[in-house]
Design a protein around this motif. Sequence first.
Motif, PDB file in Angstrom:
ATOM      1  N   LYS A 132       0.789   4.040 -13.097  1.00 10.16           N
ATOM      2  CA  LYS A 132       1.330   5.159 -13.858  1.00 10.16           C
ATOM      3  C   LYS A 132       1.692   6.359 -12.983  1.00 10.16           C
ATOM      4  O   LYS A 132       2.278   7.316 -13.469  1.00 10.16           O
ATOM      5  CB  LYS A 132       0.328   5.606 -14.928  1.00 10.16           C
ATOM      6  N   VAL A 133       1.313   6.326 -11.704  1.00  9.56           N
ATOM      7  CA  VAL A 133       1.519   7.478 -10.829  1.00  9.56           C
ATOM      8  C   VAL A 133       2.322   7.017  -9.614  1.00  9.56           C
ATOM      9  O   VAL A 133       1.806   6.330  -8.737  1.00  9.56           O
ATOM     10  CB  VAL A 133       0.179   8.088 -10.374  1.00  9.56           C
ATOM     11  N   SER A 134       3.589   7.406  -9.554  1.00  8.02           N
ATOM     12  CA  SER A 134       4.453   6.946  -8.471  1.00  8.02           C
ATOM     13  C   SER A 134       4.230   7.736  -7.191  1.00  8.02           C
ATOM     14  O   SER A 134       4.382   7.199  -6.088  1.00  8.02           O
ATOM     15  CB  SER A 134       5.923   7.060  -8.888  1.00  8.02           C
ATOM     16  N   ALA A 135       3.879   9.017  -7.311  1.00  4.99           N
ATOM     17  CA  ALA A 135       3.665   9.866  -6.138  1.00  4.99           C
ATOM     18  C   ALA A 135       2.841  11.074  -6.557  1.00  4.99           C
ATOM     19  O   ALA A 135       2.935  11.541  -7.694  1.00  4.99           O
ATOM     20  CB  ALA A 135       4.999  10.323  -5.552  1.00  4.99           C
TER      21      ALA A 135
ATOM     22  N   ALA B  80       0.836  -1.190   0.000  1.00  7.95           N
ATOM     23  CA  ALA B  80       0.000   0.000   0.000  1.00  7.95           C
ATOM     24  C   ALA B  80       0.876   1.247   0.000  1.00  7.95           C
ATOM     25  O   ALA B  80       1.912   1.283   0.664  1.00  7.95           O
ATOM     26  CB  ALA B  80      -0.913  -0.006   1.222  1.00  7.95           C
ATOM     27  N   PRO B  81       0.486   2.297  -0.744  1.00  7.12           N
ATOM     28  CA  PRO B  81       1.298   3.522  -0.776  1.00  7.12           C
ATOM     29  C   PRO B  81       1.264   4.233   0.568  1.00  7.12           C
ATOM     30  O   PRO B  81       0.278   4.161   1.310  1.00  7.12           O
ATOM     31  CB  PRO B  81       0.610   4.360  -1.851  1.00  7.12           C
ATOM     32  N   THR B  82       2.351   4.914   0.899  1.00  2.00           N
ATOM     33  CA  THR B  82       2.389   5.698   2.126  1.00  2.00           C
ATOM     34  C   THR B  82       1.561   6.973   1.945  1.00  2.00           C
ATOM     35  O   THR B  82       1.576   7.595   0.881  1.00  2.00           O
ATOM     36  CB  THR B  82       3.825   6.080   2.490  1.00  2.00           C
ATOM     37  N   ILE B  83       0.829   7.341   2.990  1.00  2.56           N
ATOM     38  CA  ILE B  83      -0.032   8.519   2.949  1.00  2.56           C
ATOM     39  C   ILE B  83       0.381   9.468   4.054  1.00  2.56           C
ATOM     40  O   ILE B  83       0.556   9.064   5.204  1.00  2.56           O
ATOM     41  CB  ILE B  83      -1.515   8.136   3.109  1.00  2.56           C
TER      42      ILE B  83
ATOM     43  N   LEU C 159      -0.858  17.612  -7.814  1.00  2.00           N
ATOM     44  CA  LEU C 159       0.528  17.633  -8.282  1.00  2.00           C
ATOM     45  C   LEU C 159       1.020  16.199  -8.347  1.00  2.00           C
ATOM     46  O   LEU C 159       1.062  15.514  -7.327  1.00  2.00           O
ATOM     47  CB  LEU C 159       1.407  18.444  -7.310  1.00  2.00           C
ATOM     48  N   GLY C 160       1.379  15.735  -9.520  1.00  2.00           N
ATOM     49  CA  GLY C 160       1.791  14.350  -9.681  1.00  2.00           C
ATOM     50  C   GLY C 160       3.219  14.210 -10.164  1.00  2.00           C
ATOM     51  O   GLY C 160       3.654  14.953 -11.052  1.00  2.00           O
ATOM     52  N   ALA C 161       3.955  13.265  -9.585  1.00  2.00           N
ATOM     53  CA  ALA C 161       5.306  12.949 -10.054  1.00  2.00           C
ATOM     54  C   ALA C 161       5.186  11.894 -11.153  1.00  2.00           C
ATOM     55  O   ALA C 161       5.644  10.755 -11.023  1.00  2.00           O
ATOM     56  CB  ALA C 161       6.170  12.448  -8.904  1.00  2.00           C
ATOM     57  N   THR C 162       4.554  12.301 -12.246  1.00  2.00           N
ATOM     58  CA  THR C 162       4.242  11.406 -13.347  1.00  2.00           C
ATOM     59  C   THR C 162       3.918  12.237 -14.575  1.00  2.00           C
ATOM     60  O   THR C 162       3.483  13.383 -14.449  1.00  2.00           O
ATOM     61  CB  THR C 162       3.019  10.529 -13.011  1.00  2.00           C
TER      62      THR C 162
ATOM     63  N   ARG D  41       8.881  11.288 -12.710  1.00  2.00           N
ATOM     64  CA  ARG D  41       8.954  10.063 -13.516  1.00  2.00           C
ATOM     65  C   ARG D  41       7.928  10.130 -14.646  1.00  2.00           C
ATOM     66  O   ARG D  41       6.906  10.797 -14.530  1.00  2.00           O
ATOM     67  CB  ARG D  41       8.665   8.830 -12.653  1.00  2.00           C
ATOM     68  N   ASP D  42       8.215   9.408 -15.732  1.00  2.00           N
ATOM     69  CA  ASP D  42       7.207   9.293 -16.777  1.00  2.00           C
ATOM     70  C   ASP D  42       6.240   8.156 -16.425  1.00  2.00           C
ATOM     71  O   ASP D  42       6.363   7.530 -15.364  1.00  2.00           O
ATOM     72  CB  ASP D  42       7.851   9.097 -18.151  1.00  2.00           C
ATOM     73  N   GLU D  43       5.273   7.900 -17.299  1.00  2.00           N
ATOM     74  CA  GLU D  43       4.253   6.897 -16.992  1.00  2.00           C
ATOM     75  C   GLU D  43       4.830   5.496 -16.859  1.00  2.00           C
ATOM     76  O   GLU D  43       4.236   4.638 -16.206  1.00  2.00           O
ATOM     77  CB  GLU D  43       3.164   6.915 -18.069  1.00  2.00           C
TER      78      GLU D  43
END
Length: 311
Positions: free
Chosen positions: A23-26, A2-5, A294-297, A195-197
């Motif tokens: 596709k979305v790392s953060a 699970a992703p950290t929140i 805001l996405g790192a993707t 990062r890209d997708e």
Amino acid sequence: MAPTIDGDVELAEQAIDLLPAKKVSAFSVAALAPGLGLRLAAVGAPLNGTFEIGSINKAITGMLYADAVDRGEVSGSTELREVFDLGLTPAGSVTLDELSQHRSGLRDDVLNPLQRARVILDLLRARNPYHGDVEDLVRKLRKARLTAPVPTYSNLGFAALGHAVAQRTGLNYAELLDRSFPGLDKRGSHPVQGRDEAGRSQEPWDDLEFYPAGGISTDIGAMGDYAGSLLDGSAPGMSALTPTARFDSGTHIGAGWLTSQVDGHTLTWHNGATGGFSSWIGLDRPAKRAVVLLGATSHPMDTTGERLLLA
């Protein structure tokens, strides 16, 4: 796993359900609504992690321009040749008002074949394709061609607008930005990896030449505060949000800011993208609601942002 929140878990989970996990790392999200105040969340990153906001920067530059007009430092009829050494070149006759609404006719394709090949190679290698400064921008403007003055999205145009306003106020762009929105740009502080997708790491896009068109990096707390100042009308240059011209078949434009009708709601918005980041900010001003993503993707944030705002 699970992703950290970090922050508001419920808001984070709402956004997670709307985004493709592979596709979305953060990402970070801010939401404002009556009775709920400002809610912030970050997934896969800390709340103070900084993201490149891409072309949301253009909306901010539009406000800097509108604020400078309000201060009497520039006017809509100010021509680029009054600021830069452009002589009788076509770009010299372009006005700041035309730049602010993407109707100057300035084209982005001012590179020679070798320069275009270098840009393509940089993009393929996940590198920053932009390496210039204000002098490089002026050289591009001297070579720029103009199309008919109909709405044509132009990174070159907004870079010119931001640097021109800054020079007329006796500041550089970073100083102008900090004068009106102190602390909004946090470049170099707690950067999140873009990062890209496909998950490939991307170099930061942090050149000076196109800074006014897409160079800001910031965290979700600062963007949430910024969105709040837009809703309560306390931000400088608020007239930039008022649509004054048609941009395309379903969208009108103010100074950088776009306005569209979505499911019966009037949304004022802008999106952004760089090599490793995507972003979206949207306001439902009558309902006093706002969302920032805001996405790192490189995966677009637009649809998710709209759905969160209208939920």
